[in-house]
Design a protein around this motif. Structure first.
Motif, short mmCIF file in Angstrom:
data_model
loop_
_atom_site.label_atom_id
_atom_site.label_comp_id
_atom_site.label_asym_id
_atom_site.label_seq_id
_atom_site.Cartn_x
_atom_site.Cartn_y
_atom_site.Cartn_z
N ALA A 164 38.69 22.40 39.06
CA ALA A 164 38.70 21.88 37.63
C ALA A 164 37.40 22.46 36.74
CB ALA A 164 38.55 20.30 37.85
N ASP A 165 36.05 22.62 37.26
CA ASP A 165 35.15 23.01 36.44
C ASP A 165 35.35 24.44 36.16
OD1 ASP A 165 33.77 20.49 36.48
OD2 ASP A 165 32.55 21.01 38.17
N CYS A 166 35.71 25.28 37.09
CA CYS A 166 36.04 26.73 36.97
C CYS A 166 37.06 26.99 35.94
CB CYS A 166 36.30 27.18 38.33
SG CYS A 166 36.98 29.06 38.05
N PHE A 167 38.04 26.03 35.76
CA PHE A 167 39.20 26.20 35.17
C PHE A 167 38.85 26.20 33.50
CE2 PHE A 167 43.30 25.20 33.39
CZ PHE A 167 44.13 26.09 33.54
N LEU A 168 37.94 25.28 33.16
CA LEU A 168 37.37 25.15 32.03
C LEU A 168 36.91 26.31 31.35
CD1 LEU A 168 35.40 21.48 32.44
CD2 LEU A 168 37.75 21.98 31.29
N GLN A 169 36.50 27.43 32.20
CA GLN A 169 35.69 28.70 31.65
C GLN A 169 36.82 29.71 31.68
OE1 GLN A 169 32.52 28.55 30.98
NE2 GLN A 169 32.62 26.49 31.62
N VAL A 170 38.17 29.49 32.21
CA VAL A 170 39.11 30.45 31.86
C VAL A 170 39.70 30.74 30.66
CG1 VAL A 170 41.23 31.00 32.77
CG2 VAL A 170 39.97 30.09 34.45
N ASP A 171 39.62 31.97 30.02
CA ASP A 171 40.27 32.28 29.11
C ASP A 171 41.56 31.69 28.76
OD1 ASP A 171 41.07 33.85 26.64
OD2 ASP A 171 40.72 35.75 27.26
#
Length: 63
Positions: A24-31
């Motif tokens: 979830a946290d990583c996905f917030l950074q995905v373009d």
């Protein structure tokens, strides 16, 4: 027993959902453009979340 039967017998939706939430946290950074591209390719949101976090843009080529 087929591979599909084995998978369905072993699959646990709660475990999958917990695994997806790890990203979830990583996905917030995905373009957002990558997310939109995945959506246009018909990749389900949960699978998209995992693949884009793990593989980045290459996930779209791989799928």
């Amino acid at each position: 027993m087929s591979m599909k039967d084995i998978f369905l017998a072993e699959f646990n939706h709660e475990s999958w959902d917990s695994f997806v939430m790890c990203f979830a946290d990583c996905f917030l950074q995905v373009d957002p453009k990558l997310v939109e591209s995945a959506k246009q390719k018909g990749i389900p949101a949960d699978i998209c979340q995992v693949l884009l976090c793990e593989m980045g843009e290459y996930a779209l080529e791989w799928v």
